[in-house]
Design a protein around this motif. Structure first.
Motif, short mmCIF file in Angstrom:
data_model
loop_
_atom_site.label_atom_id
_atom_site.label_comp_id
_atom_site.label_asym_id
_atom_site.label_seq_id
_atom_site.Cartn_x
_atom_site.Cartn_y
_atom_site.Cartn_z
N ARG A 1 76.25 60.71 57.50
CA ARG A 1 75.56 59.74 58.36
C ARG A 1 76.38 58.45 58.48
NH1 ARG A 1 69.84 60.65 58.56
NH2 ARG A 1 69.56 62.91 58.69
N GLY A 2 77.13 58.13 57.42
CA GLY A 2 77.94 56.91 57.43
C GLY A 2 78.95 56.93 56.31
N PHE B 1 85.94 58.47 64.29
CA PHE B 1 84.55 58.30 63.85
C PHE B 1 84.21 56.83 63.64
CE2 PHE B 1 85.83 62.56 62.53
CZ PHE B 1 84.79 63.33 63.02
N ASP C 1 82.10 55.06 65.04
CA ASP C 1 80.66 54.79 65.09
C ASP C 1 79.98 55.00 63.75
OD1 ASP C 1 81.29 57.54 65.37
OD2 ASP C 1 79.29 57.95 66.18
N LYS C 2 80.68 55.65 62.82
CA LYS C 2 80.09 55.93 61.52
C LYS C 2 80.69 55.10 60.39
CE LYS C 2 78.74 60.75 62.27
NZ LYS C 2 78.81 62.12 61.69
#
Length: 333
Positions: free
Chosen positions: A187-188, A206, A208-209
């Motif tokens: 998720r992160g 990635f 956005d994560k």
């Protein structure tokens, strides 16, 4: 208390002396969720520190997997599609070597071992209520791979921190396995610095994560008052590893012959002998005190009770880190 359970995977905390920042953060996390700490290995077989009240702790394994067992489990890799995708990617980019193949295989074998240990403990809850289990790996390494695998299998949320050796490929023989696979399923991912976040985004994508999240630390409530009288006290605090370059600090102090200096260093590691060799060369006006591995609360007590004039770090910056640092210093937005 919230019914959600956070399963925190550490390398060895509370066994051993590393991962001191976990100790600072746990009391805050324990107020939000039920917290279960699982060190991957129980270093030395005994706990060096205690966890907060209500925080469960159980080591997954007593010791590393023996080399013979590692070799016997090699066929496990061939069953994993992400192993073959990574292998094809390495070959296509011209980065496939025997050493990297061995690194990849060992990574998958250990990650699968961790995953199965977690399934034995949480398999039923993961099947019945996967959203109530949050998997949190303190390092973006085999523990994060296990968390990503369980997230893929059960749909539970999984996140990972990242620090240095698990971010920069240059610090790990030029290769860190399965970054894309893990980041796709987590998720992160939370690097401990802005430079680390930029590196990961530029190297692995990635964006956005990936979010920088500094390590938790509590400063002394009231530092000792600054004093003009000698000695001029310098403090450094770091593992004695090559990347921290502490012998360089000792060599710099050897050039000072006109002031009374006291240098105190907290931390230990593989470079201790090199530091001690440089200390022997220091002039009489420079006094050095190596405090070794020191509990976090003792370091804070030292800051409260002892006047410090200068805190120094000479840690090496990779080219990508220097670019990130310059951007941070010039960014006024």
């Amino acid at each position: 208390m919230n019914e959600k359970t956070c399963v925190l995977l550490t390398a060895s905390y509370p066994y051993g002396t590393g991962e001191s920042f976990v100790e600072t953060e746990l009391p805050y996390a324990a107020k939000r969720v039920q917290l279960r700490v699982h060190p991957i290995e129980a270093r030395n077989g005994r706990k060096a520190r205690t966890t907060p009240e209500g925080v469960g702790c159980e080591a997954l394994f007593e010791a590393p997997l023996p080399r013979r067992q590692l070799m016997l489990r090699a066929p496990l890799c061939f069953l994993r599609p992400e192993f073959w995708r990574e292998l094809r990617s390495l070959r296509a980019s011209g980065r496939l070597t025997r050493e990297r193949l061995h690194t990849l295989m060992a990574f998958v074998i250990e990650g699968e071992r961790i995953m199965r240990a977690l399934e034995r403990r949480y398999g039923r809850r993961l099947k019945e209520a996967p959203s109530d289990i949050i998997l949190y790996s303190y390092w973006l390494r085999e523990g994060a791979y296990a968390a990503a695998r369980l997230a893929e299998k059960y749909g539970c949320p999984a996140v990972s921190r990242a620090h240095g050796i698990d971010i920069y490929e240059e610090r790990s023989g030029g290769y860190l396995p399965l970054r894309g696979y893990m980041l796709n399923l987590l998720r992160g991912a939370y690097p401990a610095s802005e430079a680390g976040a930029r590196y990961m985004c530029e190297r692995f994508g990635f964006g956005d994560k990936i979010t920088a999240m500094h390590l938790g630390s509590e400063g002394p409530e009231k530092p000792a008052p600054w004093k003009r009288e000698p000695p001029f006290r310098i403090v450094s605090c770091a593992f004695l590893s090559p990347v921290k370059r502490v012998p360089l600090l000792a060599r710099a102090l050897a050039l000072v012959d006109d002031a009374e200096i006291e240098w105190v260093h907290f931390g230990d590691g593989s470079e201790r002998a090199a530091v001690e060799a440089e200390i022997k060369k220091l002039p009489p006006n420079v006094k050095c005190i190596l405090r070794g591995n020191t509990p976090h609360e003792d370091i804070l007590r030292y800051y409260r009770e002892t006047p410090v004039h200068l805190f120094m770090s000479v840690s090496r910056l990779l080219p990508s880190e220097r670019v990130g640092l310059r951007r941070s210093m010039t960014d006024t937005s």
